[in-house]
Design a protein around this motif. Structure first.
Motif, PDB file in Angstrom:
ATOM      1  N   ARG A  35       0.578  -1.007   0.006  1.00  0.00           N
ATOM      2  CA  ARG A  35       0.201   0.075   0.637  1.00  0.00           C
ATOM      3  C   ARG A  35       0.531   1.409   0.490  1.00  0.00           C
ATOM      4  NH1 ARG A  35      -5.025   1.121   1.541  1.00  0.00           N
ATOM      5  NH2 ARG A  35      -4.430   3.270   0.693  1.00  0.00           N
ATOM      6  N   ILE A  36       2.540   1.243   0.684  1.00  0.00           N
ATOM      7  CA  ILE A  36       2.833   2.099   1.017  1.00  0.00           C
ATOM      8  C   ILE A  36       3.153   2.616  -0.653  1.00  0.00           C
ATOM      9  CG2 ILE A  36       4.786   3.297   2.054  1.00  0.00           C
ATOM     10  CD1 ILE A  36       4.323   1.894   4.135  1.00  0.00           C
ATOM     11  N   GLN A  37       4.355   1.825  -1.617  1.00  0.00           N
ATOM     12  CA  GLN A  37       4.455   1.584  -2.475  1.00  0.00           C
ATOM     13  C   GLN A  37       3.140   1.989  -3.835  1.00  0.00           C
ATOM     14  OE1 GLN A  37       7.650   1.718  -3.213  1.00  0.00           O
ATOM     15  NE2 GLN A  37       7.663   1.579  -1.477  1.00  0.00           N
ATOM     16  N   GLN A  38       1.960   1.841  -3.252  1.00  0.00           N
ATOM     17  CA  GLN A  38       1.209   2.066  -4.173  1.00  0.00           C
ATOM     18  C   GLN A  38       0.719   3.595  -4.036  1.00  0.00           C
ATOM     19  OE1 GLN A  38      -2.231  -0.566  -2.444  1.00  0.00           O
ATOM     20  NE2 GLN A  38      -1.704  -2.275  -4.050  1.00  0.00           N
ATOM     21  N   GLU A  39       1.397   4.733  -3.303  1.00  0.00           N
ATOM     22  CA  GLU A  39       0.615   5.822  -2.787  1.00  0.00           C
ATOM     23  C   GLU A  39       2.435   6.708  -2.781  1.00  0.00           C
ATOM     24  OE1 GLU A  39      -2.475   6.446  -2.040  1.00  0.00           O
ATOM     25  OE2 GLU A  39      -3.397   5.026  -1.584  1.00  0.00           O
ATOM     26  N   SER A  40       2.757   6.069  -3.877  1.00  0.00           N
ATOM     27  CA  SER A  40       4.116   7.004  -3.763  1.00  0.00           C
ATOM     28  C   SER A  40       4.229   7.911  -4.837  1.00  0.00           C
ATOM     29  CB  SER A  40       5.392   5.620  -4.605  1.00  0.00           C
ATOM     30  OG  SER A  40       4.986   5.456  -5.949  1.00  0.00           O
ATOM     31  N   ASP A  41       3.349   8.413  -5.565  1.00  0.00           N
ATOM     32  CA  ASP A  41       2.819   9.832  -5.976  1.00  0.00           C
ATOM     33  C   ASP A  41       2.626  10.573  -5.321  1.00  0.00           C
ATOM     34  OD1 ASP A  41       0.670   8.028  -6.126  1.00  0.00           O
ATOM     35  OD2 ASP A  41      -0.062   9.051  -7.904  1.00  0.00           O
ATOM     36  N   LYS A  42       2.057  10.446  -3.710  1.00  0.00           N
ATOM     37  CA  LYS A  42       1.657  11.063  -2.556  1.00  0.00           C
ATOM     38  C   LYS A  42       2.324  11.152  -1.352  1.00  0.00           C
ATOM     39  CE  LYS A  42      -3.197   9.534  -3.403  1.00  0.00           C
ATOM     40  NZ  LYS A  42      -2.733   8.981  -4.726  1.00  0.00           N
ATOM     41  N   PHE A  43       2.694  12.419  -0.813  1.00  0.00           N
ATOM     42  CA  PHE A  43       3.323  12.473   0.292  1.00  0.00           C
ATOM     43  C   PHE A  43       2.092  11.747   1.028  1.00  0.00           C
ATOM     44  CE2 PHE A  43       3.868  14.966   4.521  1.00  0.00           C
ATOM     45  CZ  PHE A  43       4.904  14.618   4.190  1.00  0.00           C
ATOM     46  N   LEU A  44       2.439  11.152   2.344  1.00  0.00           N
ATOM     47  CA  LEU A  44       1.927  10.119   3.110  1.00  0.00           C
ATOM     48  C   LEU A  44       2.799   9.777   4.347  1.00  0.00           C
ATOM     49  CD1 LEU A  44       0.081   6.960   2.781  1.00  0.00           C
ATOM     50  CD2 LEU A  44       1.861   6.240   2.832  1.00  0.00           C
ATOM     51  N   VAL A  45       1.204  10.136   4.784  1.00  0.00           N
ATOM     52  CA  VAL A  45       1.464  10.095   6.473  1.00  0.00           C
ATOM     53  C   VAL A  45       0.894   9.225   6.897  1.00  0.00           C
ATOM     54  CG1 VAL A  45       0.886  11.552   8.125  1.00  0.00           C
ATOM     55  CG2 VAL A  45       1.010  12.606   6.322  1.00  0.00           C
ATOM     56  N   LEU A  46       1.542   7.579   7.898  1.00  0.00           N
ATOM     57  CA  LEU A  46       1.450   6.676   7.716  1.00  0.00           C
ATOM     58  C   LEU A  46       1.295   6.276   9.763  1.00  0.00           C
ATOM     59  CD1 LEU A  46       0.661   4.073   6.128  1.00  0.00           C
ATOM     60  CD2 LEU A  46       3.123   2.885   7.134  1.00  0.00           C
ATOM     61  N   ASN A  47       0.309   6.758  10.648  1.00  0.00           N
ATOM     62  CA  ASN A  47       0.384   6.687  11.623  1.00  0.00           C
ATOM     63  C   ASN A  47      -0.604   5.348  12.568  1.00  0.00           C
ATOM     64  OD1 ASN A  47      -1.633   8.424  14.323  1.00  0.00           O
ATOM     65  ND2 ASN A  47       0.139   8.089  14.510  1.00  0.00           N
ATOM     66  N   PHE A  48       0.513   5.152  13.214  1.00  0.00           N
ATOM     67  CA  PHE A  48       0.719   3.840  14.403  1.00  0.00           C
ATOM     68  C   PHE A  48       0.091   4.140  16.048  1.00  0.00           C
ATOM     69  CE2 PHE A  48       3.494   2.681  10.879  1.00  0.00           C
ATOM     70  CZ  PHE A  48       3.130   0.985  10.401  1.00  0.00           C
ATOM     71  N   TRP A  49      -1.044   3.304  15.579  1.00  0.00           N
ATOM     72  CA  TRP A  49      -1.933   3.879  17.225  1.00  0.00           C
ATOM     73  C   TRP A  49      -2.662   2.659  17.450  1.00  0.00           C
ATOM     74  CZ3 TRP A  49      -7.993   4.274  17.104  1.00  0.00           C
ATOM     75  CH2 TRP A  49      -8.051   3.824  15.625  1.00  0.00           C
ATOM     76  N   SER A  50      -3.544   3.283  18.790  1.00  0.00           N
ATOM     77  CA  SER A  50      -4.554   2.130  18.915  1.00  0.00           C
ATOM     78  C   SER A  50      -5.625   2.596  19.681  1.00  0.00           C
ATOM     79  CB  SER A  50      -3.714   1.192  20.378  1.00  0.00           C
ATOM     80  OG  SER A  50      -5.232  -0.093  21.002  1.00  0.00           O
ATOM     81  N   THR A  51      -6.595   2.058  19.887  1.00  0.00           N
ATOM     82  CA  THR A  51      -8.404   2.538  20.938  1.00  0.00           C
ATOM     83  C   THR A  51      -8.039   2.376  22.175  1.00  0.00           C
ATOM     84  OG1 THR A  51      -9.299   0.558  20.815  1.00  0.00           O
ATOM     85  CG2 THR A  51     -10.042   2.339  19.605  1.00  0.00           C
TER      86      THR A  51
END
Length: 162
Positions: A35-51
């Motif tokens: 998914r990260i590679q599929q979004e390579s044309d974008k500036f991607l913010v990936l936040n890891f979290w939990s409820t």
């Protein structure tokens, strides 16, 4: 008049359903990496979290506000990666609705292999959350270990997005 009310009601329903995610995909690490590679044309913010993570929940409002500001920019994408357990998927969906999360949320169903995939994301990541990774052209440009405030988040995005 009756038809006008029906049209307005249906339009409102469509607008609300677009704003909130009702289906959460569960992925393994390799699928998230794709998914990260599929979004390579974008500036991607990936936040890891939990409820169950108080600092994660606290900072999510900043992430949603920033996502809402940038959601119409075709060069921007935010993905919130929940590390909740797969059995808690319905709890995550309820959380999305209650907090009005507008960014895409996925559930990383790969807890047993955390010691394998965490260092592949970032060698300095000790496994604690929240953690945010920023990618530009498919390459990581910034790693933030810990809670971010809105100013830090916006500054990181503005520095790298344009």
């Amino acid at each position: 008049m009756k038809h006008l009310f029906t049209i307005v009601f249906l339009s409102l329903g469509v607008t609300i359903s677009k704003a909130q995610q009702t289906i959460v995909s569960s992925l393994k690490y390799e699928e998230l990496e794709k998914r990260i590679q599929q979004e390579s044309d974008k500036f991607l913010v990936l936040n890891f979290w939990s409820t169950t993570c108080a600092p994660c929940v606290k900072e999510l409002s900043y992430f949603i506000e920033v996502n809402n500001k940038n959601k119409n920019n075709p060069k921007f994408k935010m993905i919130l990666v929940s590390l909740d357990r797969l059995v808690d998927k319905e709890k995550v969906i309820k959380f999305i609705k209650s907090k009005n999360l507008t960014a895409e949320v996925i559930l990383l169903d790969d807890i047993k292999r955390m010691n394998t995939w965490i260092p592949r994301f970032e060698k300095d990541w000790d496994g604690n959350i929240p953690v945010t990774l920023f990618y530009k052209n498919g390459e990581k440009v910034f790693f933030n270990d810990g809670e971010m405030n809105q100013t830090e988040l916006e500054n990181t995005i503005n520095k790298n997005l344009f």
